[in-house]
Scaffold this motif. Structure first.
Motif, mmCIF file in Angstrom:
data_model
loop_
_atom_site.group_PDB
_atom_site.id
_atom_site.type_symbol
_atom_site.label_atom_id
_atom_site.label_comp_id
_atom_site.label_asym_id
_atom_site.label_seq_id
_atom_site.Cartn_x
_atom_site.Cartn_y
_atom_site.Cartn_z
ATOM 1 N N ASN A 196 -28.641 37.299 0.126
ATOM 2 C CA ASN A 196 -27.632 36.484 0.749
ATOM 3 C C ASN A 196 -26.311 36.353 0.167
ATOM 4 O O ASN A 196 -26.342 36.482 -1.305
ATOM 5 C CB ASN A 196 -28.299 34.971 0.751
ATOM 6 N N ILE A 197 -25.377 36.854 0.772
ATOM 7 C CA ILE A 197 -24.070 36.809 0.307
ATOM 8 C C ILE A 197 -23.330 35.620 0.580
ATOM 9 O O ILE A 197 -23.289 35.029 1.809
ATOM 10 C CB ILE A 197 -23.247 37.920 0.858
ATOM 11 N N ILE A 198 -22.816 34.992 -0.475
ATOM 12 C CA ILE A 198 -22.125 33.513 -0.423
ATOM 13 C C ILE A 198 -20.881 33.410 -1.487
ATOM 14 O O ILE A 198 -21.154 33.144 -2.321
ATOM 15 C CB ILE A 198 -22.985 32.191 -0.408
ATOM 16 N N ASN A 199 -19.770 34.011 -0.702
ATOM 17 C CA ASN A 199 -18.648 34.200 -1.678
ATOM 18 C C ASN A 199 -17.697 32.924 -1.972
ATOM 19 O O ASN A 199 -17.081 32.730 -2.870
ATOM 20 C CB ASN A 199 -17.891 35.464 -1.289
ATOM 21 N N GLU A 200 -17.852 31.976 -0.828
ATOM 22 C CA GLU A 200 -16.954 30.971 -0.957
ATOM 23 C C GLU A 200 -17.670 29.918 -1.889
ATOM 24 O O GLU A 200 -18.679 29.654 -1.679
ATOM 25 C CB GLU A 200 -16.775 30.278 0.511
ATOM 26 N N VAL A 248 -17.233 26.697 -2.867
ATOM 27 C CA VAL A 248 -17.733 25.265 -2.462
ATOM 28 C C VAL A 248 -19.014 25.733 -1.670
ATOM 29 O O VAL A 248 -20.038 25.096 -1.663
ATOM 30 C CB VAL A 248 -16.696 24.547 -1.446
ATOM 31 N N GLY A 249 -19.035 26.666 -0.772
ATOM 32 C CA GLY A 249 -20.218 26.911 0.108
ATOM 33 C C GLY A 249 -21.302 27.401 -0.769
ATOM 34 O O GLY A 249 -22.537 27.024 -0.635
ATOM 35 N N LEU A 262 -22.787 24.367 -2.402
ATOM 36 C CA LEU A 262 -23.749 23.665 -1.590
ATOM 37 C C LEU A 262 -25.001 24.385 -1.169
ATOM 38 O O LEU A 262 -26.179 23.833 -1.021
ATOM 39 C CB LEU A 262 -22.868 23.114 -0.277
ATOM 40 N N TYR A 263 -24.969 25.358 -1.075
ATOM 41 C CA TYR A 263 -26.411 26.335 -1.007
ATOM 42 C C TYR A 263 -27.282 26.360 -2.182
ATOM 43 O O TYR A 263 -28.120 26.199 -1.852
ATOM 44 C CB TYR A 263 -25.704 27.827 -0.771
ATOM 45 N N ASN A 294 -28.868 23.073 -2.086
ATOM 46 C CA ASN A 294 -29.891 23.130 -1.077
ATOM 47 C C ASN A 294 -31.161 23.834 -1.338
ATOM 48 O O ASN A 294 -32.086 23.566 -1.155
ATOM 49 C CB ASN A 294 -29.304 23.409 0.226
ATOM 50 N N GLN A 295 -30.964 24.852 -2.068
ATOM 51 C CA GLN A 295 -31.977 25.993 -2.314
ATOM 52 C C GLN A 295 -32.578 25.508 -3.621
ATOM 53 O O GLN A 295 -34.061 25.634 -3.737
ATOM 54 C CB GLN A 295 -31.616 27.458 -2.485
ATOM 55 N N ILE A 333 -25.712 16.090 -5.203
ATOM 56 C CA ILE A 333 -25.409 15.626 -3.938
ATOM 57 C C ILE A 333 -26.013 14.075 -4.066
ATOM 58 O O ILE A 333 -27.261 13.926 -3.872
ATOM 59 C CB ILE A 333 -25.755 16.220 -2.706
ATOM 60 N N GLN A 378 -21.845 9.627 -1.168
ATOM 61 C CA GLN A 378 -22.106 10.936 -0.544
ATOM 62 C C GLN A 378 -20.705 11.155 0.119
ATOM 63 O O GLN A 378 -19.999 12.500 0.035
ATOM 64 C CB GLN A 378 -23.210 10.968 0.232
ATOM 65 N N TYR A 419 -18.228 14.316 -0.674
ATOM 66 C CA TYR A 419 -17.613 15.527 0.216
ATOM 67 C C TYR A 419 -16.027 15.400 0.501
ATOM 68 O O TYR A 419 -15.278 16.398 0.479
ATOM 69 C CB TYR A 419 -18.331 15.316 1.657
ATOM 70 N N MET A 435 -13.870 18.542 -0.580
ATOM 71 C CA MET A 435 -12.798 19.377 0.151
ATOM 72 C C MET A 435 -11.122 19.049 0.032
ATOM 73 O O MET A 435 -10.491 19.880 -0.050
ATOM 74 C CB MET A 435 -13.154 18.815 1.800
ATOM 75 N N ILE A 488 -14.429 9.237 5.020
ATOM 76 C CA ILE A 488 -14.419 10.609 5.217
ATOM 77 C C ILE A 488 -13.737 11.371 5.756
ATOM 78 O O ILE A 488 -14.078 11.518 7.203
ATOM 79 C CB ILE A 488 -16.175 11.058 5.041
ATOM 80 N N GLN A 500 -28.707 29.882 6.049
ATOM 81 C CA GLN A 500 -27.997 28.691 5.345
ATOM 82 C C GLN A 500 -26.756 29.284 4.533
ATOM 83 O O GLN A 500 -25.577 28.806 4.611
ATOM 84 C CB GLN A 500 -28.826 28.049 4.514
ATOM 85 N N TYR A 543 -22.782 28.399 5.265
ATOM 86 C CA TYR A 543 -21.869 27.845 4.491
ATOM 87 C C TYR A 543 -20.546 28.824 4.332
ATOM 88 O O TYR A 543 -19.460 28.444 4.098
ATOM 89 C CB TYR A 543 -22.588 27.480 3.085
ATOM 90 N N GLN A 544 -20.926 30.403 4.293
ATOM 91 C CA GLN A 544 -20.009 31.155 4.084
ATOM 92 C C GLN A 544 -18.901 31.056 5.125
ATOM 93 O O GLN A 544 -17.596 31.094 4.963
ATOM 94 C CB GLN A 544 -20.452 32.546 4.080
ATOM 95 N N MET A 594 -16.763 27.801 5.345
ATOM 96 C CA MET A 594 -15.685 27.678 4.330
ATOM 97 C C MET A 594 -14.529 28.864 4.787
ATOM 98 O O MET A 594 -13.332 28.222 4.530
ATOM 99 C CB MET A 594 -15.996 27.626 3.125
#
Lengths: 171, 171
Positions: free
Chosen positions: A65-69, A71-72, A75-76, A79-80, A89, A96, A100, A104, B67, B96, B100-101, B104
């Motif tokens: 799984n690639i998640i470069n951003e 903030v994302g 969050l990932y 959650n995981q 969170i 909450q 958020y 942002m 928000i 997921q 998220y990726q 963002m």
């Protein structure tokens, strides 16, 4: 679990710090990592571009799984790994919403800082104007004042909670 | 629940659409709302500024919780109304991470579009350069090509799933 993670990062990068702090908060130490040099343009290297076509750091993989951003990715990871390390969170709707909102807004803060600090980098020589630089500076000052006001309110609300807490204790 | 919500929005604004689509997906119809005019600078009106010091739309309240950042608002609504309407955050780690990726990255897409489309708005007359406008256009083209490649991959994986599904049916 952290062993299946791979982080490519650069020194002095707030988005990289954001993700690295989250990894620590979630007790995900021991991940594979590589420090790359922005000066040497290593963030545009083949290794980065294969995972992150934007050629930016952080570049992050968890298994396949690639998640470069950043903030994302935060969050990932939350959650995981909900039950591991610190909970990031809050449950309360009010906290909450605030989290958020500030999370942002933080992106705009960083952007306004970059527009000013890296002005010469973004605007080629023939396109530079003192008036533009001043505008970017003014925007950053406005942004900083906004965050100062947020922090003052945090101080007040903490003091308020403390006072309420104390009055409960005294009752 | 939606009755305690108040949305100030502007026509033609993707961040407003993002939040409004989420409200529909979560079956939160019937919220109080007001359409404001960007042309008349109503997004800088006292009513907006009291809730949103950035003077931007959407401006959104749920009860006393403010928000305004649209991505943050979508995440907040999904977390607050998990079991209502459509589930917006997938359970599978791979989906997921991808969600998220792209969520963002969508912010950069919008920003690159704005830098080009609203160039004359952001750069005062004396600061405008054809070379800068061309650079913004090139950046937008690169961004669009990136999203095209994402969509092609979605198409391929959907086709792939369909093929696999069909082969199961034929077995």
């Amino acid at each position: 679990m952290a062993k299946s993670m791979y982080l490519l990062w650069g020194s002095g990068s707030p988005p990289c710090w954001r993700l690295m702090i989250t990894l620590e908060e979630k007790k995900l130490q021991g991940y594979k990592q590589k420090l790359l040099s922005f000066e040497k343009e290593e963030h545009k290297s083949k290794e980065v571009l294969e995972i992150n076509p934007r050629g930016q750091l952080p570049t992050f993989k968890h298994g396949e799984n690639i998640i470069n951003e950043s903030v994302g990715a935060c969050l990932y990871l939350e959650n995981q790994f909900k039950s591991q390390g610190n909970k990031l969170i809050p449950d309360s709707p009010a906290e909450q919403a605030l989290m958020y909102q500030r999370m942002m807004e933080g992106l705009f803060f960083l952007e306004k800082m970059e527009f000013f600090v890296f002005y010469d980098f973004y605007a080629p020589e023939g396109e530079r104007h003192d008036s533009a630089l001043k505008r970017h500076k003014d925007n950053l000052v406005t942004e900083l004042k906004l965050w100062e006001s947020y922090l003052e309110n945090v101080g007040l609300s903490t003091a308020h909670r403390k006072t309420r807490g104390e009055s409960h204790t005294l009752r």
